[in-house]
Scaffold this motif. Sequence first.
Motif, PDB file in Angstrom:
ATOM      1  N   ALA A   1      18.118 -54.174  22.673  1.00  0.00           N
ATOM      2  CA  ALA A   1      19.358 -53.513  22.242  1.00  0.00           C
ATOM      3  C   ALA A   1      19.105 -52.128  21.659  1.00  0.00           C
ATOM      4  CB  ALA A   1      20.076 -54.393  21.225  1.00  0.00           C
ATOM      5  N   ILE A   2      18.102 -51.986  20.801  1.00  0.00           N
ATOM      6  CA  ILE A   2      17.868 -50.691  20.166  1.00  0.00           C
ATOM      7  C   ILE A   2      17.345 -49.682  21.173  1.00  0.00           C
ATOM      8  CG2 ILE A   2      15.485 -51.049  19.382  1.00  0.00           C
ATOM      9  CD1 ILE A   2      16.310 -49.695  16.736  1.00  0.00           C
ATOM     10  N   ASN A   3      16.624 -50.143  22.203  1.00  0.00           N
ATOM     11  CA  ASN A   3      16.150 -49.225  23.235  1.00  0.00           C
ATOM     12  C   ASN A   3      17.298 -48.729  24.109  1.00  0.00           C
ATOM     13  OD1 ASN A   3      13.510 -49.292  22.394  1.00  0.00           O
ATOM     14  ND2 ASN A   3      12.858 -50.843  23.871  1.00  0.00           N
ATOM     15  N   GLN A   4      18.325 -49.559  24.304  1.00  0.00           N
ATOM     16  CA  GLN A   4      19.477 -49.131  25.100  1.00  0.00           C
ATOM     17  C   GLN A   4      20.308 -48.093  24.349  1.00  0.00           C
ATOM     18  OE1 GLN A   4      21.384 -52.866  25.974  1.00  0.00           O
ATOM     19  NE2 GLN A   4      20.210 -53.181  27.845  1.00  0.00           N
ATOM     20  N   SER A   5      20.604 -48.382  23.059  1.00  0.00           N
ATOM     21  CA  SER A   5      21.381 -47.434  22.252  1.00  0.00           C
ATOM     22  C   SER A   5      21.175 -47.764  20.781  1.00  0.00           C
ATOM     23  CB  SER A   5      22.870 -47.503  22.595  1.00  0.00           C
ATOM     24  OG  SER A   5      23.613 -46.658  21.728  1.00  0.00           O
ATOM     25  N   PRO A   6      20.388 -46.966  20.062  1.00  0.00           N
ATOM     26  CA  PRO A   6      20.140 -47.246  18.645  1.00  0.00           C
ATOM     27  C   PRO A   6      21.423 -47.332  17.819  1.00  0.00           C
ATOM     28  CG  PRO A   6      18.573 -45.621  19.446  1.00  0.00           C
ATOM     29  CD  PRO A   6      19.580 -45.817  20.537  1.00  0.00           C
ATOM     30  N   GLY A   7      22.377 -46.445  18.077  1.00  0.00           N
ATOM     31  CA  GLY A   7      23.618 -46.456  17.310  1.00  0.00           C
ATOM     32  C   GLY A   7      24.431 -47.710  17.542  1.00  0.00           C
ATOM     33  N   GLU A   8      24.538 -48.120  18.795  1.00  0.00           N
ATOM     34  CA  GLU A   8      25.283 -49.336  19.130  1.00  0.00           C
ATOM     35  C   GLU A   8      24.625 -50.553  18.482  1.00  0.00           C
ATOM     36  OE1 GLU A   8      28.521 -51.194  21.223  1.00  0.00           O
ATOM     37  OE2 GLU A   8      28.033 -49.072  20.936  1.00  0.00           O
ATOM     38  N   TRP A   9      23.290 -50.614  18.555  1.00  0.00           N
ATOM     39  CA  TRP A   9      22.570 -51.730  17.923  1.00  0.00           C
ATOM     40  C   TRP A   9      22.826 -51.762  16.423  1.00  0.00           C
ATOM     41  CZ3 TRP A   9      18.781 -51.129  14.134  1.00  0.00           C
ATOM     42  CH2 TRP A   9      18.237 -52.333  13.663  1.00  0.00           C
ATOM     43  N   ALA A  10      22.752 -50.628  15.770  1.00  0.00           N
ATOM     44  CA  ALA A  10      22.903 -50.575  14.319  1.00  0.00           C
ATOM     45  C   ALA A  10      24.296 -51.037  13.884  1.00  0.00           C
ATOM     46  CB  ALA A  10      22.626 -49.161  13.808  1.00  0.00           C
ATOM     47  N   LEU A  11      25.342 -50.598  14.579  1.00  0.00           N
ATOM     48  CA  LEU A  11      26.691 -51.009  14.224  1.00  0.00           C
ATOM     49  C   LEU A  11      26.901 -52.499  14.488  1.00  0.00           C
ATOM     50  CD1 LEU A  11      28.697 -47.943  15.564  1.00  0.00           C
ATOM     51  CD2 LEU A  11      28.505 -48.655  13.180  1.00  0.00           C
ATOM     52  N   SER A  12      26.377 -52.991  15.601  1.00  0.00           N
ATOM     53  CA  SER A  12      26.519 -54.408  15.934  1.00  0.00           C
ATOM     54  C   SER A  12      25.785 -55.294  14.936  1.00  0.00           C
ATOM     55  CB  SER A  12      25.983 -54.678  17.345  1.00  0.00           C
ATOM     56  OG  SER A  12      26.719 -53.967  18.308  1.00  0.00           O
ATOM     57  N   THR A  13      24.652 -54.797  14.413  1.00  0.00           N
ATOM     58  CA  THR A  13      23.816 -55.602  13.527  1.00  0.00           C
ATOM     59  C   THR A  13      24.288 -55.579  12.088  1.00  0.00           C
ATOM     60  OG1 THR A  13      21.897 -55.184  14.946  1.00  0.00           O
ATOM     61  CG2 THR A  13      21.454 -55.916  12.689  1.00  0.00           C
TER      62      THR A  13
END
Length: 320
Positions: free
Chosen positions: A42-54
């Motif tokens: 997930a973080i390799n695909q989009s760090p920002g998206e991963w951070a918000l989802s987590t």
Amino acid sequence: MLPLGIEEIKPIKITNEGVYFIGKEFRKQIDKKKLSPSMINAINQSPGEWALSTFVEPLVRIEEPIYFARGHWFHSTMEEHFANPNRSINTLKEDFKNVTLGEPFFSQPPKDNPKQYLELSKDIENKKWMTDCINGFIKLNEMENLEDKKIAHIYDKGQTKDGIEFFATANFEGVTNSVLGFVDCIFEEEGGFGIVDWKTGKYHKGDEGYQLQQTLYAMMLESSGFTVSKASLMFPIGLPNKPVVEKIDILNEKVRQEVMDNVKKADNELEKAKNNNYFFPFRRFKWNSWETFLTGNGTAYKPQIHEDKLFQLVDTSEII
């Protein structure tokens, strides 16, 4: 109330480029974060998206997505079944019943809501889904002789543990953060351990993520001195009316190198964000629901959240 002319500083700022975590509590959570197989992807695909989802989504979502709740229900049933010392296909019905009632004998019910699965079972669609999964597992058992396999007893860190929801950790050379994760089942096989991961979603032939995930788990166990000889992913409802077993070649050197490259890339993304004022950039990907919702860049469905709660946490004033 703040004095006139002084604006409240919210703990998160979102721009078109990504997400800044300003609040100390969020930064503490990020500092404690370790790598995991799902996080790496997930973080390799989009760090920002991963951070918000987590870090944000659990605080503002309307309810846990049904596919998560159903998946936990099936995994808990498998945990109870394989922990049963008298395990056989004939005990499966009773194991399933005990888990659903929130009264398992050999595992633990959900901490937050011990009756969660009982509540799920009252919905006809959930009940049908779980029945299909159980029937799929029965077919998997026939295909793979699962009831004849012996759960591994693993001596790790001074303790002997059963190979059920086994907590594996690893520290790889050149990687700042530890890697951790749970292996669903570890069996004793000729020449070493056999690892199995239950997948309750649909099977997508050719998805390289399957091989990358199980190879990483194998490498993690190997880093602790164990030998892994087999690995597979098992989908009880992978195809319509048909379970699927995906055998993984965990000795493929090309895949192993790709796994290590992915681990190092994710580790670098996390460290780079922490060293850059806890800024996690968006990187365009078709499933970026948060980026689509907040910036308009994308076509994914918006996350199912309480917007009023979200905007108490985040400052979106710089989004154009």
